[in-house]
Write an enzyme that holds these catalytic residues in place. Structure first.
Site, mmCIF file in Angstrom:
data_model
loop_
_atom_site.group_PDB
_atom_site.id
_atom_site.type_symbol
_atom_site.label_atom_id
_atom_site.label_comp_id
_atom_site.label_asym_id
_atom_site.label_seq_id
_atom_site.Cartn_x
_atom_site.Cartn_y
_atom_site.Cartn_z
ATOM 1 N N GLN A 285 0.805 -1.219 0.000
ATOM 2 C CA GLN A 285 0.000 0.000 0.000
ATOM 3 C C GLN A 285 0.844 1.278 0.000
ATOM 4 O OE1 GLN A 285 -3.024 -1.515 3.257
ATOM 5 N NE2 GLN A 285 -3.842 0.274 2.231
ATOM 6 N N ASP B 40 -2.155 -4.836 -0.272
ATOM 7 C CA ASP B 40 -1.822 -6.165 0.245
ATOM 8 C C ASP B 40 -2.623 -6.520 1.485
ATOM 9 O OD1 ASP B 40 -0.496 -4.265 1.784
ATOM 10 O OD2 ASP B 40 1.475 -5.192 1.598
#
Length: 495
Positions: free
Chosen positions: A79, A240
């Site tokens: 991220q 993720d």
């Protein structure tokens, strides 16, 4: 054979799994390591070219039969990383990552311009912190103004892979909500936060799609250089943590999961928006619909890896050494702020080993303290989740730390919850594959809920369940109080 492919772009490597959804098993997988550019100023960066090379290498390692079986692809990505591209889709600068702490000044400037951190949180359900994307964009504007003038595409790591696969420029709600530019409540870009970075920024941001929508379809060009079917569906993908939530079955109210990777995250699914930035809980959207309140620390396996290197031990040797020590490591504590820290917000944080005496100064105590330290920060988050109505009966654990039986038991004892492990360990890649299946099913006019997909495909490994020991729970409660006191006293040095 029919498969869905899950791609996970992590900080340390890229992984690809092919999941046979009819046989309910992973049939092939591959991976490729990634480097990290680290600076003394807290910068942590990678290059977009590395992602393209890793994607090509991963697919080259898969069999022709496996690749031809792909019906749909889902992408998970670390991220918050900022991938800046020009109008031709060429990288303008390195990708500043989630653990880059060089943007503390940009955070202050953005927060001040909107009336402070509380005002920012009212807009985007998050404080403006160095981990997020917004300050990284302002950093480029302030430090590389000539490159910023050429900026056309603003992507997150998983969006960039979607772009390479499809040629389309889109984001989805989960990863967008980690930019600090997107309101997870209203599910749209915040004009106020975007303007705080640049008046023209909102015009450059992509349209945001729902999590069950496709990002596009594999282009002819991508099919040619990757050897995969042209026209295969590419789902929206996500960060993720959002994909790991799917891969662990954290897709219904009240389920909590914890990821022990380079960073540590604690997150739970909610059908309503939950945000508590003051307690470290970010208000994110889920990539399965709904919301994913999440607490993130920037130092999880980082702490164990750094201490392991200091002690010159292999992974198994390190666990064996830590197992020699008693719970609470004889009063030794590691404050694991090797990369600064996000929870608590200490961008200039430094790591330390404290509590050493002539009696407890040993390799085993220091090793165990490194493992315990990563979980103490998660316990703070668990208490905050409970205040918001979460009453978890178990904790689903994923990431590299979940492979350690000792670490699983330490987690169960500190958190005072049974710890369960999914059979398929690559939760982010597997979650991306399941999201791809979810999207595919909808396009084939056979829609199913993500909750039902998780019930069918996400299996727990009963042989690896760790249950809390009452005596150790009490010992860790006392040690946790001391850990909190240490952080409180040292924090002013790092702000």
């Amino acid at each position: 054979m029919k498969t869905v492919a899950g791609i996970d772009l992590g900080t340390q490597s890229m992984k690809v799994v092919l999941y046979d959804y009819e046989a309910k098993k992973t049939v092939e997988s591959s991976s490729f390591p990634l480097e990290l550019i680290s600076g003394a100023d807290g910068s942590r960066e990678q290059k977009a070219e590395w992602y393209r090379a890793a994607l090509e290498s991963c697919f080259l390692k898969l069999s022709a039969e496996g690749k031809s079986s792909i019906q749909s692809i889902g992408v998970s990505g670390q991220q918050h990383g900022f991938v800046p591209l020009d109008s031709q889709g060429n990288p303008l600068y390195n990708i500043k990552l989630w653990n880059d702490t060089s943007t503390a000044e940009e955070c202050r400037l953005i927060a001040d311009s909107v009336g402070g951190q509380e005002a920012a949180a009212a807009e985007v359900q998050n404080f403006i912190l160095p981990g997020f994307t917004a300050p990284k964009i302002l950093w480029l504007k302030r430090h590389q103004p000539q490159l910023f003038e050429k900026l056309r595409y603003i992507m997150l790591p998983h969006d960039y892979l979607n772009f390479l696969l499809t040629g389309n420029y889109v984001m989805e709600q989960g990863d967008s909500s980690g930019t600090a530019l997107f309101s997870s409540k209203e599910k749209k870009w915040s004009e106020k936060l975007c303007a705080a970075v640049d008046p023209e920024l909102i015009k450059k941001l992509p349209p945001v799609i729902a999590p069950d929508e496709p990002a596009g379809f594999v282009s002819r060009e991508a099919a040619g250089w990757l050897g995969i079917p042209e026209g295969a569906v590419v789902s929206s993908g996500g960060g993720d943590n959002m994909m790991s939530a799917i891969g662990t079955g954290t897709v219904k109210n009240g389920v909590l999961a914890m990821s022990m990777g380079t960073s540590g995250t604690l997150y739970g699914f909610s059908s309503t928006s939950i945000s508590d930035p003051a307690a470290g809980i970010s208000g994110f959207c889920a990539s399965s619909g709904g919301y994913l309140p999440l607490l993130c620390t920037m130092n999880c396996t980082v702490a164990s890896e750094e201490i392991r290197g200091l002690l010159n031990l292999g992974v198994k040797e390190f666990d064996a050494e830590a197992e020699k020590a008693d719970p609470c490591a004889g009063g030794v504590f590691v404050l694991p702020f090797f990369n600064g820290e996000r929870t608590p917000n200490l961008p200039h944080g430094k790591a330390s080993i404290t509590g050493l005496t002539a009696q407890n100064c040993s390799r085993s105590n220091i090793a165990r303290a490194a493992l315990e330290s990563a979980v103490y920060a998660m316990k703070t988050g668990l208490d905050s989740f409970r205040k918001h109505g979460f009453t978890p009966s178990e904790l689903r654990l994923t990431g590299g730390g979940a492979k350690s039986a000792l670490w699983r038991q330490i987690t169960a004892d500190i958190m005072n919850l049974p710890v369960r492990i999914p059979v398929l360990q690559e939760a982010a890649a597997f979650g991306a594959a399941l999201q791809a299946l979810w999207c595919l099913s909808k396009l084939q006019k056979n829609p199913v809920s993500m909750e039902s997909l998780a019930e069918i495909h996400v299996e727990m490994d009963s042989s690896k369940t760790a249950r809390p020991d009452e005596k150790r729970v009490q010992e860790y409660n006392r040690a946790f109080s001391e850990y909190q006191s240490l952080v409180e006293h040292l924090a002013p040095l790092y702000r």
